[in-house]
Motif scaffolding. Structure first.
Motif, mmCIF file in Angstrom:
data_model
loop_
_atom_site.group_PDB
_atom_site.id
_atom_site.type_symbol
_atom_site.label_atom_id
_atom_site.label_comp_id
_atom_site.label_asym_id
_atom_site.label_seq_id
_atom_site.Cartn_x
_atom_site.Cartn_y
_atom_site.Cartn_z
ATOM 1 N N GLN A 101 0.827 -1.200 0.000
ATOM 2 C CA GLN A 101 0.000 0.000 0.000
ATOM 3 C C GLN A 101 0.867 1.258 0.000
ATOM 4 N N ARG A 102 1.963 1.221 0.744
ATOM 5 C CA ARG A 102 2.861 2.374 0.762
ATOM 6 C C ARG A 102 3.515 2.571 -0.605
ATOM 7 N N ALA A 103 3.913 1.479 -1.240
ATOM 8 C CA ALA A 103 4.508 1.594 -2.572
ATOM 9 C C ALA A 103 3.514 2.208 -3.551
ATOM 10 N N HIS A 104 2.249 1.816 -3.420
ATOM 11 C CA HIS A 104 1.228 2.419 -4.281
ATOM 12 C C HIS A 104 1.079 3.907 -3.993
ATOM 13 N N ARG A 105 1.038 4.260 -2.704
ATOM 14 C CA ARG A 105 0.860 5.679 -2.340
ATOM 15 C C ARG A 105 2.021 6.536 -2.813
ATOM 16 N N GLU A 106 3.229 6.057 -2.655
ATOM 17 C CA GLU A 106 4.404 6.874 -2.958
ATOM 18 C C GLU A 106 4.884 6.760 -4.401
ATOM 19 N N GLN A 107 4.674 5.596 -5.019
ATOM 20 C CA GLN A 107 5.202 5.375 -6.367
ATOM 21 C C GLN A 107 4.105 5.291 -7.430
ATOM 22 N N GLY A 108 2.855 5.185 -7.000
ATOM 23 C CA GLY A 108 1.763 5.095 -7.959
ATOM 24 C C GLY A 108 1.653 3.758 -8.652
ATOM 25 N N ASN A 178 9.867 -3.880 -12.453
ATOM 26 C CA ASN A 178 10.133 -2.606 -13.109
ATOM 27 C C ASN A 178 10.278 -1.546 -12.023
ATOM 28 N N GLY A 179 11.436 -1.532 -11.393
ATOM 29 C CA GLY A 179 11.699 -0.611 -10.302
ATOM 30 C C GLY A 179 11.537 -1.280 -8.957
ATOM 31 N N GLN A 180 12.255 -0.749 -7.977
ATOM 32 C CA GLN A 180 12.157 -1.297 -6.633
ATOM 33 C C GLN A 180 12.517 -0.244 -5.590
ATOM 34 N N ALA A 181 12.037 -0.463 -4.380
ATOM 35 C CA ALA A 181 12.337 0.406 -3.242
ATOM 36 C C ALA A 181 12.816 -0.487 -2.103
ATOM 37 N N PRO A 182 14.120 -0.820 -2.093
ATOM 38 C CA PRO A 182 14.638 -1.786 -1.129
ATOM 39 C C PRO A 182 14.711 -1.273 0.300
ATOM 40 N N ASP A 183 14.580 0.022 0.495
ATOM 41 C CA ASP A 183 14.628 0.578 1.850
ATOM 42 C C ASP A 183 13.230 0.826 2.423
ATOM 43 N N LEU A 184 12.204 0.496 1.685
ATOM 44 C CA LEU A 184 10.847 0.800 2.125
ATOM 45 C C LEU A 184 10.453 -0.046 3.335
ATOM 46 N N LEU A 185 9.870 0.613 4.329
ATOM 47 C CA LEU A 185 9.386 -0.049 5.542
ATOM 48 C C LEU A 185 7.891 0.238 5.697
ATOM 49 N N PRO A 186 7.167 -0.614 6.416
ATOM 50 C CA PRO A 186 5.738 -0.354 6.628
ATOM 51 C C PRO A 186 5.513 0.972 7.355
ATOM 52 N N HIS A 187 4.428 1.638 7.009
ATOM 53 C CA HIS A 187 4.069 2.930 7.598
ATOM 54 C C HIS A 187 2.624 2.839 8.076
#
Length: 226
Positions: A101-108, A178-187
């Motif tokens: 959900q955070r990836a969707h919010r921040e990366q669309g 197609n892209g990644q956010a390896p430092d992303l943590l749950p919010h």
């Protein structure tokens, strides 16, 4: 209007969020090994900022795992204590779903392969697709060696990799993203969003059912006597 409190301590991040009168407030800190000391003060600060008392809460949402054993237990303990004291229901939410959900919010992005480093040379793994604003699980969540991770059988289009598993095991995950956010943590802000969907569907449970989900059966299993 619904008033929901959400909290999460399953990873290095400690966060809380509040939905009240249609407005969302949140506090987020990356504070490894300080969750037990900081969580209740963060909740108190958030409620004070919103001018809301605990008695105004309709339900309490929490990250039920997977994640760090101690962190998940802290969230469960605090949620059960509050829920029992207030006689309020709880909303358990997957931490992998929160990542998506955070990836969707921040990366669309609309399709997310969420991976949390599970230690012991494994990852917590789950794939999610966007459905009317909510990231929904496609398949099942699992803990497995990174080489066994896979997208759903019917996967199409672009997928995005989110979570610490992509930082630790990117070279070993046989999944094209197609892209990644390896430092992303749950919010907790995203946990709150998922909890609101669950609340609207009537999925709240009693405090007794605020149970952790580790995915790994032997996390706290005592060694058998010799």
């Amino acid at each position: 209007m619904t008033t929901l409190l959400a909290l999460d301590t399953a990873t290095e991040a400690c966060s809380v969020a509040l939905l009240h009168d249609g407005r969302v407030l949140s506090h987020y800190e990356v504070i490894p090994r300080q969750h037990a000391q900081r969580l209740l003060p963060m909740i108190q600060d958030l409620l004070a900022e919103a001018g809301v008392g605990l008695s105004a809460l309709d339900a309490i949402a929490f990250g039920r795992g997977p994640g760090a054993f101690t962190g998940v237990r802290i969230a469960v303990g605090v949620v059960q204590g509050l829920a029992f004291a207030l006689d309020r229901p709880v909303l358990p939410v997957s931490n992998l779903a929160v990542l998506a959900q955070r990836a969707h919010r921040e990366q669309g992005v609309a399709q997310v392969a969420a991976a949390i480093d599970a230690r012991m040379d494994e990852v917590y793994w789950g794939c999610y697709r966007l459905d009317a604003g909510e990231m929904r699980l496609a398949g099942s969540e699992a803990v497995l060696p990174p080489e066994r991770a896979a997208l759903p059988r019917d996967a199409q289009g672009d997928w995005f990799g989110a979570g610490t598993g992509w930082g630790t095991f990117a070279a070993r995950l046989p999944v094209a993203v197609n892209g990644q956010a390896p430092d992303l943590l749950p919010h907790a802000q995203d946990l709150l969003a998922l909890a609101a969907f669950a609340w609207a569907r009537g999925e709240a449970v009693v405090a007794d059912e605020a149970q952790p989900v580790y995915l790994r059966d032997n996390v706290a299993t005592p060694k058998a006597p010799r």
